[in-house]
Design an enzyme around this catalytic site. Sequence first.
Site, PDB file in Angstrom:
ATOM      1  N   ASP A   9      38.076  34.058  45.180  1.00  0.00           N
ATOM      2  CA  ASP A   9      39.386  33.422  45.349  1.00  0.00           C
ATOM      3  C   ASP A   9      39.647  33.119  46.828  1.00  0.00           C
ATOM      4  OD1 ASP A   9      39.837  33.765  42.579  1.00  0.00           O
ATOM      5  OD2 ASP A   9      40.548  35.812  42.940  1.00  0.00           O
ATOM      6  N   HIS A  36      42.645  38.589  39.664  1.00  0.00           N
ATOM      7  CA  HIS A  36      41.501  37.673  39.689  1.00  0.00           C
ATOM      8  C   HIS A  36      41.454  36.869  38.396  1.00  0.00           C
ATOM      9  CE1 HIS A  36      37.670  36.053  40.869  1.00  0.00           C
ATOM     10  NE2 HIS A  36      37.019  36.610  39.866  1.00  0.00           N
TER      11      HIS A  36
END
Length: 344
Positions: free
Chosen positions: A182, A209
């Site tokens: 990310d 996530h």
Amino acid sequence: AKQRTRPSGRAIDTNIIMYATTRHVARVARRSASNVAVLGAAGGIGQPMSLLLKQNPLVGELSLYDVVNTPGVAADLSHCNTPASVRATVGVGNAAAALEGMDVVVIPAGVPRKPGMTRDDLFNTNASIVASLADACAQACPDAMFLIISNPVNSTVPIFAETLKKHGVYNKSKLMGVTTLDVVRANTFVAEHLGADVSATKVDVIGGHAGTTILPLLSQCGGAFDDDAIAALTQRIMFGGDEVVKAKDGAGSATLSMAYAGAHFAGQLLKAIDGEAGITECAFVESDVTAAPYFSTPVTLGKNGVEQIHGYGTLSAFEQDVLDKAVPDLVAQAEKGIKFAGEA
């Protein structure tokens, strides 16, 4: 002192050369190599990540495990002229043999996402895989540091923790969910948007996530964004995985970028284990920063794993709204993992 002559005619003191060389060798020798295992090493993430780890001078032994094809991957990697030795273990239920003597265990094992699947759709299959690997880790290398890549991370990290607790070997400082992809995406997309140097771009990403639990802190990265850009960039960072799944048209998910991100995080941890100070990365860990029992924020890494968990600073109104909506989801996803582990 012995001397020899340069082409320029100026004398060189060879004792100084030998002293400088000796000091350099001594510095290199002081760097300690760690033993690293990759569980799921023959998969789409595992193979390229193992290649990247093989190149890391802080890896002493690279132990590869998967249920199939591991010997071929290990043989291939063993031909690379880097210091790390490579060994292979293959077969269902044989993970413990790959884990003896390991300092760091990186786990990308599990089934990949397919078009239309969310990370949570993977839960039923990957949850049992992660629980079984956690059992093996608890028995074979309870003091190792565990880096979880297997999705859904928001639930698999709690599963891993609860399994270690059953064995009485859980150490919250040594269990980290890898959310680095990310951050990698955020840095890339923000640099593209700003026309900036990506190597100098740093965006912290907090939360979880998966989808809307991923929160890039664009207000803190030093760039100027209008409201539309903030919304678009946030959406793209949240769902960057879908972009890859769609582009691969049924042939897989984000494997190469995840391998890069996983190897980066593992490499940063290896530096910290080796004694390098001031290493901070975002990671999904047991945390009291929010009401969610597990949460990703910047953490400082050290010889024993997570040394310090940092807060997330002042948020914009947009970011606070995203966070307020994400925390209940993170709580529910953690509880789902905890419940699974309790019933396993």
